[in-house]
Design an enzyme around this catalytic site. Sequence first.
Site, PDB file in Angstrom:
ATOM      1  CG  ASN A 139      -0.326   0.190   2.561  1.00 29.01           C
ATOM      2  OD1 ASN A 139       0.726   0.686   2.841  1.00 29.01           O
ATOM      3  ND2 ASN A 139      -0.729  -0.515   3.536  1.00 29.01           N
ATOM      4  CB  CYS A 140       1.909   3.937  -1.676  1.00 27.49           C
ATOM      5  SG  CYS A 140       0.409   3.990  -2.992  1.00 27.49           S
TER       6      CYS A 140
END
Length: 478
Positions: free
Chosen positions: A10-11
């Site tokens: 994720n970011c």
Amino acid sequence: MGRNLVAITNCPAGIAHTYMSAEALQTEASKQGDTIKVETQGSIGIENELTKEDIAQADFVIVATGRGVSADDMKRFDGKRVLIVDVSDVLKNVANILDRLQQDVPVYHATGDGQQTDPSSDTGKRGISGVFQHLMNGVSFMIPFVTAAGILMAISAALVGGGKTVPGSFPYLLEQVGVIGFALMIPILAGYTAYSIADKPALAPAMIGAWLANQADILGTKGGAGFLGAILVGLLVGYFVKYFKRLKLPKSLHPLMSFLIIPAVTTLLISIVVFYVVGPVISGLMLGLTHFLSSIPSSSLAVICAVIGMMIAFDMGGPINKTAYLFALGLIPEGNAYLFGTVALVTVIPPAALGIATFIAPKLFKTDEIANGKSAGIVGLFGITEPAIPYAVNDPIPVISAQMIAGALTGALGAMAHITRIAPGAGILDPIVGIVKPPFTYYLVLIIGIVINLILVILFKKMRKNRMERKAAQANEL
């Protein structure tokens, strides 16, 4: 025999890093003879979700995160060997990430309430890095609110030709929905920053506290605390709740802790702190900052935008980039969209310039860089800077130097040309949907910036190549 791996990525934005790191892990695992399943937690939600069977059969778990992972989400990995890394590290050296699995990867343990008992398996980094990661979690939830609000307000302005909307009309509806979206971004930022630190019990107190911090009429101030107030409230609530949950209370009170005692006590305390301290102090600071930015001449604004441009171009989605991005984004509700106009320009430039450079001067690039040049250039045009990262990792000094100079000059030009952006967007499409103005000037400055970056990166890489060739020739003579 190959290993059986599972991973999540994720970011903050949930767009580029999330999917690029997933692809990098899959490619490298295949090279090393491993099998891997990667769950992506992107902007459209969870995809390729890991099942209980996937996790049970895995030898190792890789958590590649840019915005943190909640303890509730981590519970499913209880008892597994978990390697937690920054998502950008995967893009920089994915082979090293998989090699680290050969070392002593700690076993993750979680208690019944989702709190980790093994400090070596902390999902968030410690110190400043940890705070920044929690903040990025809040940003990831905030961005859709700002994007939707900005686009609707742009459509409203287009429908009335820049004039005032009439109450009861469709343009007025769009404008007011946009206003609501921008108002909600503040409690959302605070709430999910706190949620990243201490999970669900911290969510409501942080949202209420941040909303209160922006109610000037209640606080008796001349303005709200803005995004700085939201950040402070989110962190205060998050860390308070984190330690509040560790109190040893009678077992009879445990069922009431998460949904009654913690939210009520924390909301009371943060309301008092906001009313007497955070609201007055931070609102005064925000008013001063807004007044300063609105009163400075164009030449001084150009310097500030040049600095923002350098920060955006430096680490292409890393901490410095995100700090500049958040600062510029947070000033939009305060009436200053020039800094975010710089963001709109500079996020496009590095990958677009590098993509073109691989065609103009292929001898300066590696085979895989040339192969990825076209996709890097195309993806970059839509405001995704991350495809430039591999080029910077392979040859950092020439590439990053060229990008920072181009970013600074483009930021300054954009400020002098009064380019603004009122919401996160998609690069070259922003003027079309109306969130970047003026459109023609934006495209003109963007082209100039790309050309500057292109010339500099080719020049710097040639200089470095010539220097290396001279050193090699001198070594052969000896």
